[in-house]
Design an enzyme around this catalytic site. Sequence first.
Site, PDB file in Angstrom:
ATOM      1  N   SER A 154     -13.599  27.857  32.678  1.00 40.93           N
ATOM      2  CA  SER A 154     -12.387  28.544  32.234  1.00 40.93           C
ATOM      3  C   SER A 154     -12.249  29.916  32.893  1.00 40.93           C
ATOM      4  O   SER A 154     -11.181  30.497  32.922  1.00 40.93           O
ATOM      5  CB  SER A 154     -12.403  28.694  30.706  1.00 40.93           C
ATOM      6  OG  SER A 154     -13.527  29.441  30.297  1.00 40.93           O
ATOM      7  N   ASP A 292     -23.480  32.848  16.523  1.00 43.72           N
ATOM      8  CA  ASP A 292     -22.624  32.594  17.686  1.00 43.72           C
ATOM      9  C   ASP A 292     -22.162  33.887  18.332  1.00 43.72           C
ATOM     10  O   ASP A 292     -21.015  34.002  18.781  1.00 43.72           O
ATOM     11  CB  ASP A 292     -21.416  31.715  17.314  1.00 43.72           C
ATOM     12  CG  ASP A 292     -20.661  31.209  18.527  1.00 43.72           C
ATOM     13  OD1 ASP A 292     -21.315  30.930  19.552  1.00 43.72           O
ATOM     14  OD2 ASP A 292     -19.423  31.124  18.475  1.00 43.72           O
TER      15      ASP A 292
HETATM   16  O1  LIG Z   1     -20.053  28.661  24.832  1.00 43.57           O
HETATM   17  C1  LIG Z   1     -19.154  28.386  25.613  1.00 43.57           C
HETATM   18  O2  LIG Z   1     -19.319  27.702  26.628  1.00 43.57           O
HETATM   19  C2  LIG Z   1     -17.813  28.984  25.365  1.00 43.57           C
HETATM   20  C3  LIG Z   1     -16.763  28.843  26.265  1.00 43.57           C
HETATM   21  C4  LIG Z   1     -15.518  29.444  26.001  1.00 43.57           C
HETATM   22  C5  LIG Z   1     -14.489  29.278  27.082  1.00 43.57           C
HETATM   23  O3  LIG Z   1     -14.822  28.636  28.102  1.00 43.57           O
HETATM   24  O4  LIG Z   1     -13.377  29.750  27.012  1.00 43.57           O
HETATM   25  C6  LIG Z   1     -15.380  30.189  24.785  1.00 43.57           C
HETATM   26  C7  LIG Z   1     -16.507  30.272  23.943  1.00 43.57           C
HETATM   27  N1  LIG Z   1     -17.681  29.675  24.226  1.00 43.57           N
HETATM   28  C8  LIG Z   1     -16.476  31.008  22.709  1.00 43.57           C
HETATM   29  O5  LIG Z   1     -17.492  31.087  22.005  1.00 43.57           O
HETATM   30  C9  LIG Z   1     -15.287  31.668  22.317  1.00 43.57           C
HETATM   31  O6  LIG Z   1     -15.234  32.348  21.277  1.00 43.57           O
HETATM   32  C10 LIG Z   1     -14.148  31.562  23.158  1.00 43.57           C
HETATM   33  C11 LIG Z   1     -12.875  32.093  23.011  1.00 43.57           C
HETATM   34  C12 LIG Z   1     -12.182  31.663  24.090  1.00 43.57           C
HETATM   35  C13 LIG Z   1     -10.759  31.896  24.410  1.00 43.57           C
HETATM   36  O7  LIG Z   1     -10.431  31.740  25.586  1.00 43.57           O
HETATM   37  O8  LIG Z   1      -9.973  32.236  23.503  1.00 43.57           O
HETATM   38  N2  LIG Z   1     -12.982  30.918  24.897  1.00 43.57           N
HETATM   39  C14 LIG Z   1     -14.195  30.844  24.347  1.00 43.57           C
END
Ligand SMILES: O=C(O)c1cc(C(=O)O)c2c(n1)C(=O)C(=O)c1cc(C(=O)O)[nH]c1-2
Length: 564
Positions: A154, A292
């Site tokens: 992402s 987390d």
């Molecule tokens: O552990 C992961 O691989 C991972 C990936 C992502 C991501 O790729 O956006 C988020 C999170 N964790 C996460 O914990 C989180 O709070 C989060 C918020 C967001 C967002 O874009 O709003 N992505 C992510």
Amino acid sequence: GVTDQDILADQDTSADVVSNGMGLRAQRYSPLSKVNAQTVQDLVPVWGFSFGGEKQRGQESQPMVKDGVMYVTASYSRVFAIDIKTGEEKWQYDARLPENIMPCCDVINRGVALYDNLVIFGTLDAKLVALDKDTGKTVWKKTVADYKAGYSISAAPIVVKGKVITGVSGGEFGIVGKVEAYDAKTGEVVWSRPTVEGHMGYLNGKENGITGGQANKTWTGDLWKSGGAATWLGGTYDADTNLLFFGTGNPAPWNSHLRPGDNLYSSSRLAIDPDTGEIKWHFQSTPHDGWDYDGVNEVIAFDYQENGKTIKAAASADRNGFFYVLNRTNGEFIRGFPFVDKITWAKGLDKKGRPIYNEEFRPGNPADAKDGAKGKTVVAAPSFLGGKNWMPMAYSPDTGYFYVPSNEWEMDIWNEPTAYKKGAAYLGAGFTIKPINEDYIGVLRAIDPKTGKEVWRYKNNAPLWGGVMTTGGGLVFTGNPEGFLMAFDAKTGEMVYKFNTGSGIVGSPITWEQDGEQYVSVVSGWGGAVPLWGGEVAKRVKEINQGGTVWTFKLPKRHEIAAK
Ligand SMILES: O=C(O)c1cc(C(=O)O)c2c(n1)C(=O)C(=O)c1cc(C(=O)O)[nH]c1-2
């Protein structure tokens, strides 16, 4: 095409934006000053560009600009090239994702990297794709990791000395985090560095040392094999120390009772050699995380003066609610302080920056419960979405302050038994996020990193989820889920501008200058983790409409005439 020199000079050259972070240090500072507290009221949109289709959802991209063309990503791994002057589309690319991708937190993408004549980005099926900047045709494509195991991408990649550097998402599926470097022109992998202790790194196809030296020093049983520590937010680079800074996410699973130990290198900041992928130092913000509290948030290099000496520092505002100032040459803790009002899980930080736990705020062990099915529920603050989440803060060398988009919220959290299974959620926890205050959740804060003092704050009803930018015009820009692009006086916090973009802003603004005029752009389109995981908070913001539009602003021509 874009050169290494263009990228290294990005913060100081205002004619384009060729790196995520508006400079590899990611200070998100532009020296441009035509738009300032006096003129900003007249800022008007010159065009809006819709990403179209049914594929709206969260738009977290930071646009890039080079030679009159904007390159911007959209939800579902799409890229658009747009003529800056007219807002017309030059091309679009759709990654056409498989059905069974597993992004945890919406189908977002945070932006491209530019290099030579290539536009490079990561996809939700965990590939890196390089497109021709003029045609949008694929030049190379590489699989970074197996999306069927829960991996995705992402983050925006960055390019350092001809190498594309990327992390991976997937922490909620028990993947093993890693940082990788690819030759930007060919897509050949150069090095790979896993972020969980015990896994082998590679350089030019040869083994290059086990991360942490050996397996299982700070883990239990086989848990290091599915240890998480996803590098999902990408990284920054400091040319002065020649170090990449990458953060790592939560250890998997969330249930901490299953993995006694510090669980290196989860919830940490890593300094990595960009030439070899070796870890030069690490700083773990939340050892043995049970909430987390991913440690992925951006590490921003900055210098400050103290007792006549220049301190080479780096700052990061963690999900766990503490703001850290580190010595960026060796990772030593300089100072840390809370940047949110409520932290329950720790009483504070010790001299080395290690948290002093409040053990009664760690969710209880299910094994202690009569039926073994659910441990004691605790109310912990911040919530797992963090005092600050992915949305990048900005640093102004003019004021010496960091501008931090933060949120005040807490959660009920409990643990449950769980076991690893490829491609399945691996949490061992349940949770509900709750607001703390009646009238606001989001708080944009100006923070002095030398004292820990909050200089001003702006309170926002909905959680803040967009990036911040600061300028030589003495302004701080950001957006809110209510839809407004907002500008604040960097010294006083007075709101001096707002414009409603029609959907929530969860992207990061940019500014650049073309033909003597200063432009500002921001992407609008509500989404990301809050509507999906926000519990009580998600209910509070459920009326916000989705969207998908890049807005571009400038001052009307008469300003130029008046200036003459
Ligand atoms: O552990 C992961 O691989 C991972 C990936 C992502 C991501 O790729 O956006 C988020 C999170 N964790 C996460 O914990 C989180 O709070 C989060 C918020 C967001 C967002 O874009 O709003 N992505 C992510």
